[in-house]
Scaffold this active site. Structure first.
Site, PDB file in Angstrom:
ATOM      1  N   HIS A   1       3.742  -2.316   3.047  1.00  0.00           N
ATOM      2  CA  HIS A   1       3.827  -0.974   2.454  1.00  0.00           C
ATOM      3  C   HIS A   1       5.150  -0.826   1.705  1.00  0.00           C
ATOM      4  O   HIS A   1       6.213  -0.983   2.331  1.00  0.00           O
ATOM      5  CB  HIS A   1       3.708   0.088   3.552  1.00  0.00           C
ATOM      6  CG  HIS A   1       2.424  -0.008   4.324  1.00  0.00           C
ATOM      7  ND1 HIS A   1       2.254  -0.912   5.356  1.00  0.00           N
ATOM      8  CD2 HIS A   1       1.248   0.660   4.196  1.00  0.00           C
ATOM      9  CE1 HIS A   1       1.019  -0.783   5.834  1.00  0.00           C
ATOM     10  NE2 HIS A   1       0.395   0.156   5.153  1.00  0.00           N
TER      11      HIS A   1
ATOM     12  N   ASP B   1       0.811  -1.229   0.000  1.00  0.00           N
ATOM     13  CA  ASP B   1       0.000   0.000   0.000  1.00  0.00           C
ATOM     14  C   ASP B   1       0.847   1.283   0.000  1.00  0.00           C
ATOM     15  O   ASP B   1       2.033   1.254   0.335  1.00  0.00           O
ATOM     16  CB  ASP B   1      -0.862   0.059   1.275  1.00  0.00           C
ATOM     17  CG  ASP B   1      -1.947  -0.994   1.293  1.00  0.00           C
ATOM     18  OD1 ASP B   1      -1.907  -1.913   0.458  1.00  0.00           O
ATOM     19  OD2 ASP B   1      -2.836  -0.880   2.161  1.00  0.00           O
TER      20      ASP B   1
HETATM   21 NI    NI Z   1      -2.351   3.024   3.536  1.00  0.00          NI
END
Ligand code: NI
Length: 318
Positions: A269, A125
């Site tokens: 991430h 992400d």
């Molecule tokens: Ni996020």
């Protein structure tokens, strides 16, 4: 002399009747008063002609009229501006609309899962970032696939990276435009935000995303509404190594390897160097343990015909 004064007064009063202006020799404003009084005095004390005095008075009247008009216009503008601009933009629906039937999202046309495969979907992400290209290299070297939930506002300037993701068999989902929490967004704001992200990602990558991951995993009716309208399934996760918190490659590696099982969706991430460092070991070791690393759409549709827009999915079977 008295005759002259009476004549001047008459002229001024006649003029006032024609123009509709109020003339007050005691003055409306200091400037007006000063000019008018000066004109009268000039006529009274000096030898100025009646005509000259009348001209001076006319100039004063004109000036007064103009000033009044300007002031009135300014007042009107400032008084009406706030009410007209604010009323039209704040209205939002308060209930879920029922006009749109939830859209079915078709299966991806890839066929990378075998019947007895253990599968995992790695997801990344908040990117893309300066570490994303190295992550793509690692995935490529290992023949692994992943899903990138990118921010709409990062898509525009990373068109090449996004195209590379799709070329190499990865999936791109939306992570909204700017990572705003949708927990308290109005329906209109939620739809506007998501639509902006969808368009930016489609423009930069060449493909419309059919998945959306809500920032912070925050759920709301407006999120579900906007996802439904966008034709996107809502994707959360089943394993969270909290890579953004620890920022330590060993910790990230251990948390993933000790919690993972068949059908999991793992939240990571690609904006942290430590996460990409961890992937140097996580990806080959998951493969060694017999997992096939696939995209979210592949993992979720393997045992389903299709996904439903606006519905929440967190792992292979849920
Ligand atoms: Ni996020």
């Amino acid at each position: 002399m008295k005759k002259k004064i009476s004549l001047l007064m008459c002229l001024v009063l006649i003029f006032s009747a024609f123009t509709g202006c109020d003339i007050n020799f005691n003055g409306i404003t200091p400037t007006t008063e000063g000019s008018t009084t000066a004109a009268v005095e000039a006529a009274v004390t000096e030898k100025a002609s009646t005509a000259q005095a009348a001209t001076a008075a006319t100039a004063t009247i004109t000036m007064t009229t103009t000033t009044t008009t300007t002031a009135a216009t300014t007042t009107t503008t400032t008084a009406t501006k706030p009410t007209t601009t604010k009323k039209t933009t704040t209205k939002a629906p308060t209930t879920m609309p029922t006009t749109k039937v939830p859209e079915k999202i078709e299966k991806p046309d890839t066929d990378r899962i075998k019947d007895d495969d253990k599968v995992i979907a790695l997801t990344f992400d908040d990117g893309p970032s300066k570490y994303t290209a190295r992550l793509l290299d690692i995935l490529e070297e290992n023949g692994a696939h992943a899903t990138f939930f990118v921010l709409g506002n990062r898509a525009k300037n990373n068109s090449e990276l996004l195209k590379r993701m799709l070329d190499e068999g990865h999936e791109i989902g939306s992570h909204t435009w700017d990572h705003t929490s949708f927990a308290k967004l109005s329906y209109n704001s939620a739809l506007e935000n998501m639509n902006k992200a969808t368009n930016a990602i489609k423009k930069a990558s060449g493909k419309k995303p059919v998945l959306v991951r809500p920032p912070y995993g925050a759920m709301s009716d407006s999120l579900k509404y906007a996802a439904t309208m966008q034709g996107q399934a809502i994707i959360t996760w089943s394993v969270d190594p909290r890579d953004w918190d620890t920022k330590n490659p060993d910790t990230v590696y251990n948390k993933i390897m000790s919690n993972v099982s068949d059908g999991d969706i793992i939240l990571c991430h690609d904006i942290h160097k430590s996460t990409v460092d961890a992937m140097e070991r996580v990806i080959p070791d998951l493969l060694d343990e017999g997992y096939t690393l696939v995209t979210v759409s592949e993992l979720l549709t393997y045992e389903r015909d299709e996904l439903t827009a606006g519905k929440v999915y967190s792992k292979r079977k849920n």
